[in-house]
Design a protein around this motif. Structure first.
Motif, PDB file in Angstrom:
ATOM      1  N   PRO A   1       0.824  -1.208   0.000  1.00  0.00           N
ATOM      2  CA  PRO A   1       0.000   0.000   0.000  1.00  0.00           C
ATOM      3  C   PRO A   1       0.858   1.257   0.000  1.00  0.00           C
ATOM      4  O   PRO A   1       1.964   1.273   0.538  1.00  0.00           O
TER       5      PRO A   1
ATOM      6  N   ARG B   1      -3.352  -2.778  -1.318  1.00  0.00           N
ATOM      7  CA  ARG B   1      -4.461  -1.829  -1.377  1.00  0.00           C
ATOM      8  C   ARG B   1      -5.327  -2.205  -2.568  1.00  0.00           C
ATOM      9  O   ARG B   1      -4.874  -2.231  -3.710  1.00  0.00           O
TER      10      ARG B   1
ATOM     11  N   VAL C   1      -7.162  -1.182   2.506  1.00  0.00           N
ATOM     12  CA  VAL C   1      -5.937  -1.950   2.689  1.00  0.00           C
ATOM     13  C   VAL C   1      -6.295  -3.278   3.351  1.00  0.00           C
ATOM     14  O   VAL C   1      -7.025  -3.325   4.346  1.00  0.00           O
TER      15      VAL C   1
END
Length: 290
Positions: free
Chosen positions: A143, A250, A255
């Motif tokens: 992410p 993500r 997430v």
């Protein structure tokens, strides 16, 4: 591409976060939709009420007023109920509109609401993982980091805006987020349609996957660079499997993880989003020549 008449009945579901974020835009969207079609407006107070309202839509076309999380949640709910294929979904972005805009929804409340009334359904591909999670616009590993004191920035992967905050609090101080350090390089095995694109012996900085068209996803892997920037590895395929030690990812605005292995597959034309109708070729040429 299916078109709709303004006489169609709408179920307008207003996400609670949208009402708190920008009540004026919500009011404008509701007024435009109610003036153009028979609209039943629902004001759920939480995720459970949101899901119940969507499940009781009957023959009404669902319209979500909310941000990217509300849109992704709606698609996920319909997917889990195996109702996605037969549902033409509409969205009027209020709050973070980056995901909807990346899919073709017009920028601006009035333009988006008019597209709901006058637009046409367009079938879009969907990434579905082995835990039944869905990705509409972009998948990123790891992410993106979050900077202290600011909302998450725009991160563009393969030409798509991944996440952008447009939140405008009405009566609160600006959102302050804790600092999250940038993730370091990680070792991942990335397989596309059974072929290894990068293995565990090659550290990578990022992996991104986006649904393309006609059942094929676009995959980009950026190897760890030392000195000069490394050349990204680009390919496409119908299934993508990532294996590694406790990695996070993500998916659109959420997430997930950590996981050690996840497989995503492309479902071609799995869902329908109502978007502005494309001008016929002759009409477009006439506009260009004018």
């Amino acid at each position: 591409m299916a078109t709709f008449a303004t006489s169609d009945q709408l179920l307008v579901i207003i996400d609670p976060a949208a009402r708190q974020t920008d009540g004026e835009s919500v009011r404008i969207a509701k007024d435009v939709l109610s003036a153009g079609a028979a609209a039943k407006v629902c004001l759920p107070e939480g995720p459970e009420e949101f899901a119940r309202a969507l499940g009781r839509r009957g023959s009404r076309r669902p319209v979500v007023i909310g941000d990217g999380r509300a849109l992704a949640r709606t698609v996920a709910l319909l997917h889990r109920r195996r109702e996605l294929a037969g549902c033409a979904l509409s969205v009027v972005p209020v709050g973070d509109g980056a995901l909807a805009e990346s899919l073709g929804v017009p920028r601006g409340t009035v333009a988006a609401a008019r597209a709901v009334l006058d637009g046409a359904e367009r079938r879009l591909d969907l990434l579905v993982d082995d835990s039944d999670g869905v990705v509409l616009g972009a998948l990123g590993i790891p992410p993106a980091p979050v900077r202290a004191g600011a909302a998450p920035p725009v991160h563009v992967l393969l030409g798509r805006p991944w996440y952008r905050s447009l939140v405008r609090p009405l009566a609160s101080r600006p959102l302050r987020l804790p600092a999250v350090p940038a993730p370091g390089p990680t070792r991942l095995r990335v397989e596309v349609d059974g072929e290894t694109l990068v293995d565990l012996d090659q550290p990578v900085e990022t992996v991104s996957v986006t649904p393309g068209c006609r059942g094929v996803a676009q995959v980009e892997v950026r190897p760890l660079s030392v000195g000069a920037a490394a050349t990204p590895l680009l390919t496409s395929g119908r299934t993508v499997t990532v294996t590694g030690a406790d990695f996070r990812y993500r998916a659109d605005t959420a997430v997930s993880g950590p996981v050690r292995r996840r497989t995503w597959r492309v479902e071609e034309g799995a869902w329908g989003l109502v978007l502005p109708r494309r001008a016929p070729a002759g009409e477009a040429a006439a506009v260009a020549d004018a």
